[in-house]
Motif scaffolding. Structure first.
Motif, PDB file in Angstrom:
ATOM      1  N   ALA A 155      25.617  55.373  83.414  1.00  0.00           N
ATOM      2  CA  ALA A 155      26.809  55.707  84.169  1.00  0.00           C
ATOM      3  C   ALA A 155      26.562  56.778  85.231  1.00  0.00           C
ATOM      4  N   ALA A 156      25.971  57.869  84.610  1.00  0.00           N
ATOM      5  CA  ALA A 156      26.061  59.278  85.164  1.00  0.00           C
ATOM      6  C   ALA A 156      24.838  58.959  86.348  1.00  0.00           C
ATOM      7  N   THR A 157      24.098  58.062  86.226  1.00  0.00           N
ATOM      8  CA  THR A 157      23.035  57.616  87.291  1.00  0.00           C
ATOM      9  C   THR A 157      23.543  57.018  88.490  1.00  0.00           C
ATOM     10  N   ARG A 204      26.604  57.346  89.194  1.00  0.00           N
ATOM     11  CA  ARG A 204      27.654  58.416  89.994  1.00  0.00           C
ATOM     12  C   ARG A 204      26.702  59.380  90.781  1.00  0.00           C
ATOM     13  N   ARG A 205      25.356  59.699  90.367  1.00  0.00           N
ATOM     14  CA  ARG A 205      24.322  60.703  91.364  1.00  0.00           C
ATOM     15  C   ARG A 205      24.055  59.647  92.515  1.00  0.00           C
ATOM     16  N   PHE A 227      33.555  53.284  81.482  1.00  0.00           N
ATOM     17  CA  PHE A 227      33.333  54.588  81.892  1.00  0.00           C
ATOM     18  C   PHE A 227      33.985  54.713  83.353  1.00  0.00           C
ATOM     19  N   ALA A 235      25.565  56.089  78.708  1.00  0.00           N
ATOM     20  CA  ALA A 235      26.289  57.087  79.282  1.00  0.00           C
ATOM     21  C   ALA A 235      25.519  57.748  80.408  1.00  0.00           C
ATOM     22  N   ASP A 236      23.984  57.782  80.276  1.00  0.00           N
ATOM     23  CA  ASP A 236      23.146  58.205  81.092  1.00  0.00           C
ATOM     24  C   ASP A 236      23.083  57.233  82.311  1.00  0.00           C
ATOM     25  N   ASP A 256      20.549  54.431  77.313  1.00  0.00           N
ATOM     26  CA  ASP A 256      21.710  55.120  77.207  1.00  0.00           C
ATOM     27  C   ASP A 256      22.626  54.858  78.008  1.00  0.00           C
TER      28      ASP A 256
END
Length: 220
Positions: free
Chosen positions: A121-123, A125-126, A26, A118-119, A116
């Protein structure tokens, strides 16, 4: 765009390797992947990462070594983004981490609920962007605990906790209550359990119990 540089601390070899591969997939750059808290501290000093991802329980004691290292790192550099991974809801650990720095750029996630990728990885980045991300189950437990942390204690346990808060030793409490030290020890063990204080060095748990007592007093 420069890849975010990550130091990963996880004592399980398979999970550490799996997370390293996931992060690479990611777009993160894992500059160090280590297996204990001492190596975590050294890796952060060497690499100055953007993000630390750490397990809470790590060698040698497998209690809160990873968490304590993360809190110290945040104390030295409040801007350092940290995401802690835990197998269980450990409320005092979550509170310690959330109280570090300015409460921003920090996350506390339960491993079993990271399903998840992808989720996840998004976390991350948040958190890097300045957010605070806490597992919903942790928030629920913290809120329930803060309503009345002493509600579950018996009258005698509250009495013992009040004497602990006054600084009395187990032997002094036993003399005051005219009971054995073993009985006092049993009451203190019950207090730790009911306040959901995790296994740790007893002096530390006494401090946490006193904090719970002091926080409850204004509402009583």
């Amino acid at each position: 765009m420069r890849a975010e540089r990550v130091v990963l601390a996880e004592d399980g070899v398979l999970l550490r390797e799996g997370l390293t591969g996931l992060l690479d997939r990611f777009g993160f750059q894992v500059v160090a992947a280590v297996g204990d808290a001492e190596a975590l501290t050294a890796a952060v000093a060497e690499h100055s990462p953007d993000l630390v991802i750490t397990d809470i329980r790590m060698p040698p004691g497998h209690t809160d070594e990873g968490l304590r290292a993360a809190v110290e790192l945040r104390r030295a550099d409040p801007s350092l983004a940290v995401v802690a991974l835990s197998q269980y809801v450990e409320l005092s650990y979550a509170a310690d981490l959330l109280d570090s720095g300015d409460g921003r750029r920090v996350g506390y996630l339960l491993k079993d609920r990271v399903t998840d990728v992808a989720d996840f990885a998004a976390t991350l980045r948040r958190v890097l962007a300045g957010g605070t991300v806490v597992d919903p189950e942790v928030i629920s437990r913290l809120l329930r605990r803060r309503r009345d942390p002493l509600q579950a204690l018996s009258p005698r346990e509250r009495q013992v906790l009040a004497l602990i808060a006054e600084g009395h030793s187990n032997s002094a409490i036993a003399r005051r209550l005219v009971v054995s030290e073993a009985t006092v020890g049993k009451h203190i063990g019950a207090i730790f359990t009911k306040l959901d204080l995790p296994p740790a060095e007893d002096t530390h748990r006494r401090v946490l119990a006193v904090l719970a007592y002091l926080r409850s007093r204004p509402s009583r």
